[in-house]
Design a protein around this motif. Sequence first.
Motif, PDB file in Angstrom:
ATOM      1  N   VAL A 114       0.839  -1.145   0.031  1.00  0.00           N
ATOM      2  CA  VAL A 114      -0.202  -0.006  -0.035  1.00  0.00           C
ATOM      3  C   VAL A 114       0.965   1.354   0.081  1.00  0.00           C
ATOM      4  CG1 VAL A 114      -1.602   1.388   1.149  1.00  0.00           C
ATOM      5  CG2 VAL A 114      -1.935  -1.316   1.120  1.00  0.00           C
ATOM      6  N   ALA A 115       0.502   2.053  -0.910  1.00  0.00           N
ATOM      7  CA  ALA A 115       1.370   3.195  -1.169  1.00  0.00           C
ATOM      8  C   ALA A 115       0.587   4.574  -0.955  1.00  0.00           C
ATOM      9  CB  ALA A 115       2.095   3.418  -2.340  1.00  0.00           C
ATOM     10  N   VAL A 116       1.048   5.361  -0.406  1.00  0.00           N
ATOM     11  CA  VAL A 116       0.602   7.183  -0.479  1.00  0.00           C
ATOM     12  C   VAL A 116       1.467   7.968  -1.231  1.00  0.00           C
ATOM     13  CG1 VAL A 116       0.365   9.078   0.856  1.00  0.00           C
ATOM     14  CG2 VAL A 116      -0.702   6.869   1.834  1.00  0.00           C
ATOM     15  N   VAL A 117       1.131   8.649  -2.337  1.00  0.00           N
ATOM     16  CA  VAL A 117       1.900   9.484  -2.979  1.00  0.00           C
ATOM     17  C   VAL A 117       1.134  11.026  -2.761  1.00  0.00           C
ATOM     18  CG1 VAL A 117       2.441  10.145  -5.540  1.00  0.00           C
ATOM     19  CG2 VAL A 117       2.137   7.801  -4.705  1.00  0.00           C
ATOM     20  N   THR A 118       2.038  11.826  -2.365  1.00  0.00           N
ATOM     21  CA  THR A 118       1.348  13.374  -1.921  1.00  0.00           C
ATOM     22  C   THR A 118       1.446  13.789  -3.357  1.00  0.00           C
ATOM     23  OG1 THR A 118       3.456  14.167  -1.504  1.00  0.00           O
ATOM     24  CG2 THR A 118       2.068  13.200   0.529  1.00  0.00           C
ATOM     25  N   GLY A 119       0.788  14.782  -3.564  1.00  0.00           N
ATOM     26  CA  GLY A 119       0.749  15.447  -4.928  1.00  0.00           C
ATOM     27  C   GLY A 119       0.534  14.391  -6.199  1.00  0.00           C
ATOM     28  N   GLY A 120      -0.372  13.527  -6.172  1.00  0.00           N
ATOM     29  CA  GLY A 120      -0.663  12.532  -7.112  1.00  0.00           C
ATOM     30  C   GLY A 120      -1.422  13.036  -8.210  1.00  0.00           C
ATOM     31  N   VAL A 141      -2.796   2.252  -4.237  1.00  0.00           N
ATOM     32  CA  VAL A 141      -2.339   3.721  -4.033  1.00  0.00           C
ATOM     33  C   VAL A 141      -3.649   4.673  -3.683  1.00  0.00           C
ATOM     34  CG1 VAL A 141      -1.209   5.681  -5.375  1.00  0.00           C
ATOM     35  CG2 VAL A 141      -0.709   3.169  -5.807  1.00  0.00           C
ATOM     36  N   ALA A 142      -2.929   5.493  -2.528  1.00  0.00           N
ATOM     37  CA  ALA A 142      -3.736   6.625  -2.059  1.00  0.00           C
ATOM     38  C   ALA A 142      -3.161   7.767  -2.462  1.00  0.00           C
ATOM     39  CB  ALA A 142      -3.904   6.653  -0.632  1.00  0.00           C
ATOM     40  N   ASP A 201       2.875   0.696   3.383  1.00  0.00           N
ATOM     41  CA  ASP A 201       4.325   0.252   3.196  1.00  0.00           C
ATOM     42  C   ASP A 201       5.158   1.251   2.452  1.00  0.00           C
ATOM     43  OD1 ASP A 201       3.785  -3.001   3.544  1.00  0.00           O
ATOM     44  OD2 ASP A 201       2.089  -2.037   2.284  1.00  0.00           O
ATOM     45  N   ILE A 202       4.550   2.002   1.705  1.00  0.00           N
ATOM     46  CA  ILE A 202       5.301   2.928   0.788  1.00  0.00           C
ATOM     47  C   ILE A 202       5.004   4.455   1.043  1.00  0.00           C
ATOM     48  CG2 ILE A 202       6.148   3.673  -1.346  1.00  0.00           C
ATOM     49  CD1 ILE A 202       5.423   0.518  -2.088  1.00  0.00           C
ATOM     50  N   LEU A 203       5.588   5.703   1.483  1.00  0.00           N
ATOM     51  CA  LEU A 203       5.117   6.930   1.327  1.00  0.00           C
ATOM     52  C   LEU A 203       6.050   7.497   0.420  1.00  0.00           C
ATOM     53  CD1 LEU A 203       3.692   9.470   2.289  1.00  0.00           C
ATOM     54  CD2 LEU A 203       5.474   9.709   3.901  1.00  0.00           C
ATOM     55  N   VAL A 204       5.516   8.124  -0.824  1.00  0.00           N
ATOM     56  CA  VAL A 204       6.304   8.971  -1.578  1.00  0.00           C
ATOM     57  C   VAL A 204       5.772  10.499  -1.438  1.00  0.00           C
ATOM     58  CG1 VAL A 204       6.817   9.384  -3.814  1.00  0.00           C
ATOM     59  CG2 VAL A 204       6.091   7.077  -3.397  1.00  0.00           C
ATOM     60  N   ASN A 205       6.813  11.191  -0.720  1.00  0.00           N
ATOM     61  CA  ASN A 205       6.678  12.665  -0.423  1.00  0.00           C
ATOM     62  C   ASN A 205       6.979  13.348  -1.752  1.00  0.00           C
ATOM     63  OD1 ASN A 205       5.516  13.196   2.006  1.00  0.00           O
ATOM     64  ND2 ASN A 205       7.786  12.527   2.725  1.00  0.00           N
ATOM     65  N   ALA A 213      12.659   4.535 -10.806  1.00  0.00           N
ATOM     66  CA  ALA A 213      13.581   4.892  -9.515  1.00  0.00           C
ATOM     67  C   ALA A 213      12.808   4.675  -8.196  1.00  0.00           C
ATOM     68  CB  ALA A 213      14.183   6.179  -9.627  1.00  0.00           C
ATOM     69  N   VAL A 214      11.490   5.093  -8.399  1.00  0.00           N
ATOM     70  CA  VAL A 214      10.858   4.818  -7.223  1.00  0.00           C
ATOM     71  C   VAL A 214      10.420   3.659  -6.909  1.00  0.00           C
ATOM     72  CG1 VAL A 214       8.161   5.338  -6.043  1.00  0.00           C
ATOM     73  CG2 VAL A 214       9.641   7.239  -6.996  1.00  0.00           C
ATOM     74  N   VAL A 215       9.970   2.813  -8.102  1.00  0.00           N
ATOM     75  CA  VAL A 215       9.588   1.351  -7.952  1.00  0.00           C
ATOM     76  C   VAL A 215      10.666   0.502  -7.417  1.00  0.00           C
ATOM     77  CG1 VAL A 215       9.133  -0.830  -9.394  1.00  0.00           C
ATOM     78  CG2 VAL A 215       7.670   1.336  -9.674  1.00  0.00           C
ATOM     79  N   TRP A 216      12.105   0.876  -8.142  1.00  0.00           N
ATOM     80  CA  TRP A 216      13.093   0.147  -7.530  1.00  0.00           C
ATOM     81  C   TRP A 216      13.388   0.413  -6.015  1.00  0.00           C
ATOM     82  CZ3 TRP A 216      18.288   2.039  -6.162  1.00  0.00           C
ATOM     83  CH2 TRP A 216      19.146   1.033  -5.844  1.00  0.00           C
ATOM     84  N   LEU A 217      13.427   1.582  -5.571  1.00  0.00           N
ATOM     85  CA  LEU A 217      13.812   2.123  -4.210  1.00  0.00           C
ATOM     86  C   LEU A 217      12.677   1.628  -3.267  1.00  0.00           C
ATOM     87  CD1 LEU A 217      15.029   5.533  -4.560  1.00  0.00           C
ATOM     88  CD2 LEU A 217      16.477   3.662  -3.883  1.00  0.00           C
ATOM     89  N   ALA A 218      11.427   1.360  -3.788  1.00  0.00           N
ATOM     90  CA  ALA A 218      10.318   0.824  -2.967  1.00  0.00           C
ATOM     91  C   ALA A 218      10.470  -0.768  -2.784  1.00  0.00           C
ATOM     92  CB  ALA A 218       8.956   1.360  -3.397  1.00  0.00           C
ATOM     93  N   SER A 219      11.033  -1.240  -3.697  1.00  0.00           N
ATOM     94  CA  SER A 219      10.988  -2.689  -3.763  1.00  0.00           C
ATOM     95  C   SER A 219      12.183  -3.276  -2.693  1.00  0.00           C
ATOM     96  CB  SER A 219      11.330  -3.242  -5.309  1.00  0.00           C
ATOM     97  OG  SER A 219      12.859  -2.920  -5.537  1.00  0.00           O
ATOM     98  N   ASP A 220      12.179  -4.782  -2.653  1.00  0.00           N
ATOM     99  CA  ASP A 220      13.023  -5.332  -1.917  1.00  0.00           C
ATOM    100  C   ASP A 220      14.410  -5.286  -2.677  1.00  0.00           C
ATOM    101  OD1 ASP A 220      11.135  -5.935   0.022  1.00  0.00           O
ATOM    102  OD2 ASP A 220      10.802  -7.781  -0.633  1.00  0.00           O
ATOM    103  N   GLN A 221      14.531  -5.214  -3.864  1.00  0.00           N
ATOM    104  CA  GLN A 221      15.697  -5.088  -4.528  1.00  0.00           C
ATOM    105  C   GLN A 221      16.557  -3.887  -4.002  1.00  0.00           C
ATOM    106  OE1 GLN A 221      16.712  -6.796  -7.720  1.00  0.00           O
ATOM    107  NE2 GLN A 221      14.730  -7.841  -6.843  1.00  0.00           N
ATOM    108  N   ALA A 222      15.942  -2.900  -3.214  1.00  0.00           N
ATOM    109  CA  ALA A 222      16.664  -1.782  -2.475  1.00  0.00           C
ATOM    110  C   ALA A 222      16.785  -1.885  -1.209  1.00  0.00           C
ATOM    111  CB  ALA A 222      16.073  -0.340  -3.087  1.00  0.00           C
ATOM    112  N   SER A 223      16.573  -2.955  -0.704  1.00  0.00           N
ATOM    113  CA  SER A 223      16.457  -3.183   0.597  1.00  0.00           C
ATOM    114  C   SER A 223      17.819  -2.777   1.609  1.00  0.00           C
ATOM    115  CB  SER A 223      16.205  -5.009   1.306  1.00  0.00           C
ATOM    116  OG  SER A 223      17.217  -5.730   0.715  1.00  0.00           O
TER     117      SER A 223
END
Length: 255
Positions: free
Chosen positions: A7-13, A32-33, A85-89, A225-235
């Motif tokens: 579950v992700a929140v994206v501000t200014g989406g 996505v919210a 799980d994910i906040l994108v400011n 880049a967001v997807v990669w950083l949010a994923s376990d690939q970037a743990s």
Amino acid sequence: MQLEGKVAVVTGGSLGIGAGVARRLAAEGAAVALDYYSHRDAADGVAASITAAGGKALVVQADVAQVADVQRLISQAVSRFGRLDILVNNAGVEQPAPFESVTEQQWDHQIAVDLKGAFFAAQAAWRQFVAQGGGGVIINISSVHEELPMVGNSVYCAAKGGLRMLTRTLASEVARHNVRIVNIGPGAIATPINQITLDDPARKAALLSEIPLKRIGTPEDIANAVVWLASDQASYVTGTSLFVDGGLMIYAGSL
Ligand code: BGC
């Protein structure tokens, strides 16, 4: 799909980078919210495109400059989707002006949206991450100008520089519950925030001359880049900044 069940929140989406990020997170399986401040139709359009593609979206009106609004945004996302799980400011404003003419209102507005909003959204997300047992990632859409000075844009640079130190400081505080925090530093991306530059052939050419890859970026470049950083690939990635700028920062910094 790399983010199934998240579950992700994206501000200014509703516009620009935020809209691209919201769509892409949903395409990777995240619910996505997304919040909007004033562009309700645009936000509804993003949500409609997500649901039409089989994804899950929630639209919330919120002013990220108001702490109560960002707290409500996070809690509405959790009420609807059950967790976070994910906040994108991502929400941001930019009002370039010569130093001597900057007003108190311009300072307060940019710092409130670009820096204070990200801080309190991160705090609200962190509380939720801890309450649900830890884990989670906070991604701040910063700018090359968190590091690269820009004449005539001092308040924006101060806000983005603040985001840089915020992420470096918080990374240690949140790691104890396995939460990561990272910045993405976009360069020149084709979005409403720099439409004036892109519509002016001379200014656009000057900008392109400083970008080694010789193109303006797209919201999709940032969403990747967001997807990669949010994923376990970037743990193992936290407390740092990833510049997605076609080489602008390094090149401009060497001029
Ligand atoms: C700004 C744009 C600018 C770009 C590169 C971004 O942070 O929002 O207006 O073109 O940096 O300087």
